[in-house]
Scaffold this motif. Structure first.
Motif, PDB file in Angstrom:
ATOM      1  N   ALA A 191     -30.902  17.139 -34.001  1.00 16.70           N
ATOM      2  CA  ALA A 191     -31.533  17.191 -32.544  1.00 16.70           C
ATOM      3  C   ALA A 191     -30.988  16.577 -31.519  1.00 16.70           C
ATOM      4  O   ALA A 191     -31.618  16.381 -30.511  1.00 16.70           O
ATOM      5  N   LYS A 192     -29.788  15.848 -31.782  1.00 16.20           N
ATOM      6  CA  LYS A 192     -29.199  14.948 -30.895  1.00 16.20           C
ATOM      7  C   LYS A 192     -29.235  15.707 -29.547  1.00 16.20           C
ATOM      8  O   LYS A 192     -28.761  16.659 -29.409  1.00 16.20           O
ATOM      9  N   GLY A 193     -29.729  14.846 -28.469  1.00 17.67           N
ATOM     10  CA  GLY A 193     -29.673  15.388 -27.284  1.00 17.67           C
ATOM     11  C   GLY A 193     -30.965  16.453 -26.826  1.00 17.67           C
ATOM     12  O   GLY A 193     -31.012  16.753 -25.544  1.00 17.67           O
ATOM     13  N   LEU A 194     -31.793  16.508 -27.780  1.00 12.96           N
ATOM     14  CA  LEU A 194     -32.958  17.320 -27.326  1.00 12.96           C
ATOM     15  C   LEU A 194     -34.301  16.483 -27.518  1.00 12.96           C
ATOM     16  O   LEU A 194     -34.041  15.440 -28.062  1.00 12.96           O
ATOM     17  N   ARG A 195     -35.251  17.164 -26.670  1.00 12.97           N
ATOM     18  CA  ARG A 195     -36.382  16.499 -26.712  1.00 12.97           C
ATOM     19  C   ARG A 195     -37.332  16.639 -28.220  1.00 12.97           C
ATOM     20  O   ARG A 195     -38.110  15.683 -28.427  1.00 12.97           O
ATOM     21  N   TYR A 196     -37.215  17.696 -28.564  1.00 11.92           N
ATOM     22  CA  TYR A 196     -37.951  18.119 -29.806  1.00 11.92           C
ATOM     23  C   TYR A 196     -37.219  19.296 -30.482  1.00 11.92           C
ATOM     24  O   TYR A 196     -36.260  19.968 -30.025  1.00 11.92           O
ATOM     25  N   MET A 197     -37.722  19.564 -31.473  1.00 16.13           N
ATOM     26  CA  MET A 197     -37.182  20.775 -32.435  1.00 16.13           C
ATOM     27  C   MET A 197     -38.364  21.144 -33.460  1.00 16.13           C
ATOM     28  O   MET A 197     -39.282  20.351 -33.777  1.00 16.13           O
ATOM     29  N   GLY A 198     -38.298  22.318 -33.801  1.00 16.55           N
ATOM     30  CA  GLY A 198     -39.272  22.896 -34.629  1.00 16.55           C
ATOM     31  C   GLY A 198     -38.725  22.966 -36.209  1.00 16.55           C
ATOM     32  O   GLY A 198     -37.609  23.134 -36.317  1.00 16.55           O
ATOM     33  N   PHE A 199     -39.600  22.887 -36.824  1.00 17.39           N
ATOM     34  CA  PHE A 199     -39.179  23.098 -38.556  1.00 17.39           C
ATOM     35  C   PHE A 199     -40.531  23.616 -39.178  1.00 17.39           C
ATOM     36  O   PHE A 199     -41.534  23.843 -38.732  1.00 17.39           O
ATOM     37  N   TYR A 200     -40.269  23.987 -40.419  1.00 11.83           N
ATOM     38  CA  TYR A 200     -41.453  24.696 -41.146  1.00 11.83           C
ATOM     39  C   TYR A 200     -41.722  24.081 -42.414  1.00 11.83           C
ATOM     40  O   TYR A 200     -40.635  23.673 -43.301  1.00 11.83           O
ATOM     41  N   ILE A 201     -43.054  24.109 -43.142  1.00 18.76           N
ATOM     42  CA  ILE A 201     -43.282  23.789 -44.327  1.00 18.76           C
ATOM     43  C   ILE A 201     -44.182  24.681 -44.722  1.00 18.76           C
ATOM     44  O   ILE A 201     -45.066  25.053 -44.182  1.00 18.76           O
ATOM     45  N   PHE A 202     -43.634  25.336 -45.979  1.00 15.42           N
ATOM     46  CA  PHE A 202     -43.951  26.699 -46.324  1.00 15.42           C
ATOM     47  C   PHE A 202     -43.786  27.629 -45.258  1.00 15.42           C
ATOM     48  O   PHE A 202     -42.894  27.934 -44.544  1.00 15.42           O
ATOM     49  N   ASP A 203     -45.167  28.176 -44.641  1.00 15.17           N
ATOM     50  CA  ASP A 203     -44.760  28.912 -43.312  1.00 15.17           C
ATOM     51  C   ASP A 203     -45.524  28.670 -42.302  1.00 15.17           C
ATOM     52  O   ASP A 203     -45.476  29.110 -41.243  1.00 15.17           O
TER      53      ASP A 203
END
Length: 509
Positions: free
Chosen positions: A72-84
């Motif tokens: 996510a370099k250059g971004l303030r945040y990003m999303g991910f998932y654990i299970f659903d």
């Protein structure tokens, strides 16, 4: 005749397929949660989300979150998932500062939790929430002041003497001997915790099968079952509750309960004072016996939980930090020689006596420990969750109440934007001049803000004492089994060397 068709086998296939389709639709219903909110997300895998390697204990969570941080370099945040379930990874240091410090009142709880029926886990300071956390922290803070450390220092120096005698008995003359230093450092920190928290002379150097050491090993023995239990505590609270996971494990829980109440009862009868944690807990029990804060009581397992958490947080992180520091000193003999010079000069000036002020005031020792914690932070990540909807500053993103928010401590510690040549072990990053140039909220091995580790001073003192004693007596070098660079255990939710062992050669000076 079957239920749906004329064949039982075909019926079974139809039912199985229907169940799988329903499970698939249920477990993917939240996918694209972040994409719909304009947040970059990694395409998740059905049933596992983005956490497959960690769930199968193939990669440590700290390494995985660092991987996301780099992506996510250059971004303030990003999303991910654990299970659903959607999780947010924050990498912008200003936003990190908001979450940990400025907007702490909206992020005053961690996402990780223990099973409510496991009071040793659920009722300790690390996992407690809201008003009960705040009240207990205020009451326990006096134990961790520098004044209290000085009063307890004589208990620690007794353990330091045991370490010195053990090194003398190893027969390190000539070319020295290969030693497993993770066990060496863990014996020392176990002895310190046994003395300062439970009022006992454990001396696991003399008795390698001492109960404190045996049960301490069980808590951090990362086989598949224990590895998944610890992973669940930090990332999968619903699994913790369903599986009734015990933070300390079954046998260590029974052992700690027995030792604590025997010691506390005896101390209350005798009236003896040792300036240790038992003194503090007796005072809390006597002065707050009628107080109940959101279900927390100053008695029973709730009281024991504070000693148990001090045992866990006190011996393992400090021994791991010291172990990795010894590894780096072995690989960088010029740094080791400079540290030894500083240590021996300090001893010479003080007629060979080790004091609290001496150990805590050595600048190069402090720089080495700080750099070790940068490269090898004990946990590697922090987590919080908003207690209400939260509008992210300078963004259109609104976080829903209870959304897990994670911060990659390891990612920020190894970001070349903040630390040039980040994988290089360079204590000079933390000399007085360079330390002032490190931006806020990019280096926080003990956390940041009101939720920062209450025992950071105690942990630093233990680590420094180990290094002080060892470099004053022996030369450290790689052995035939030393892995360079050091490798991390993938099954560990907390940092640990591969297989929880690290071999070095120790040679008497």
């Amino acid at each position: 005749m079957a239920i749906i068709t004329t064949y039982w086998g075909l019926d079974g296939l139809i039912i199985f397929t229907t169940i799988m389709i329903a499970a698939y639709l249920y477990m993917t219903r939240k996918f694209k949660y972040w994409k719909k909110r304009g947040v970059l997300e990694i395409p998740p895998t059905p049933f596992f989300g983005n956490f497959t390697e960690c769930l199968f204990l193939k990669k440590s969570p700290a390494d995985y979150l660092k991987q996301l941080y780099d992506q996510a370099k250059g971004l303030r945040y990003m999303g991910f998932y654990i299970f659903d379930k959607p999780f947010l990874l924050v990498r912008d240091r200003e936003l990190v500062k908001n979450i940990l410090v400025k907007d702490f009142n909206q992020f005053n709880n961690r996402y990780n939790t223990a099973d409510p029926s496991d009071r040793l886990g659920y009722a300790n300071l690390f996992f407690m929430r809201d008003e009960s956390w705040k009240t207990l922290r205020v009451k326990l803070t006096p134990f961790f002041t520098s004044g209290k450390m000085k009063k307890m220092f004589y208990l620690m120096t007794q353990c330091t003497d045991h370490l010195g005698a053990y090194l003398d008995a190893l027969g390190l003359e000539g070319n020295g001997k290969e030693v497993e230093v993770k066990e060496l450092t863990a014996k020392f920190t176990t002895d310190v915790i046994g003395s300062t928290a439970f009022g006992l002379d454990v001396n696991s150097f003399k008795d390698p099968n001492a109960d404190f050491r045996k049960y301490g090993k069980m808590i951090f023995y990362y086989n598949i079952v224990r590895g998944f239990e610890m992973l669940s505590i930090f990332f999968l609270p619903s699994v913790v509750r369903m599986a009734r996971v015990k933070m300390m494990g079954e046998k260590p829980t029974a052992f700690l309960r027995k030792v604590f109440w025997e010691t506390l009862t005896e101390r209350m009868k005798s009236g003896e004072k040792r300036n240790d944690l038992i003194d503090i807990l007796i005072e809390l029990k006597q002065n707050n016996s009628d107080q109940n804060i959101n279900g927390f009581e100053f008695d029973g397992d709730d009281l024991l939980a504070q000693a148990a958490s001090f045992f866990v947080a006190g011996f393992e992180p400090a021994s791991t930090t010291a172990t990795f520091a010894l590894h780096e000193l072995a690989v960088h003999p010029e740094i080791q020689d400079r540290l030894r010079k500083e240590v021996l000069e300090a001893l010479d000036k003080n007629d060979g006596k080790i004091t609290y002020d001496m150990v805590m005031s050595l600048p190069y020792l402090d720089m080495i420990v700080s750099e070790t914690l940068r490269l090898y932070p004990t946990l590697g990540y922090l987590n919080r969750m908003p207690n209400d909807t939260y509008k992210v500053p300078n963004s259109d993103l609104v976080l829903e109440k209870g959304t897990p928010v994670y911060i990659s401590m390891l990612g920020m510690h190894l970001d070349p934007q903040y630390f040039p040549e980040p994988h290089k072990f360079d204590p000079e990053r933390f000399n007085e001049e360079n330390k002032r140039n490190i931006p806020p909220c990019v280096y926080f091995p003990f956390g940041e803000g009101p939720h920062a580790c209450i025992g950071n001073r105690f942990g630093l003192l233990q680590t420094k004492l180990i290094l002080f004693k060892i470099v004053s007596k022996v030369k450290i070098s790689p052995s035939s089994r030393t892995l360079i660079p050091a490798q991390v255990e993938p099954k560990g939710a907390m940092l640990s060397p591969l297989n929880n062992v690290l071999y070095l050669n120790l040679q008497k000076l």
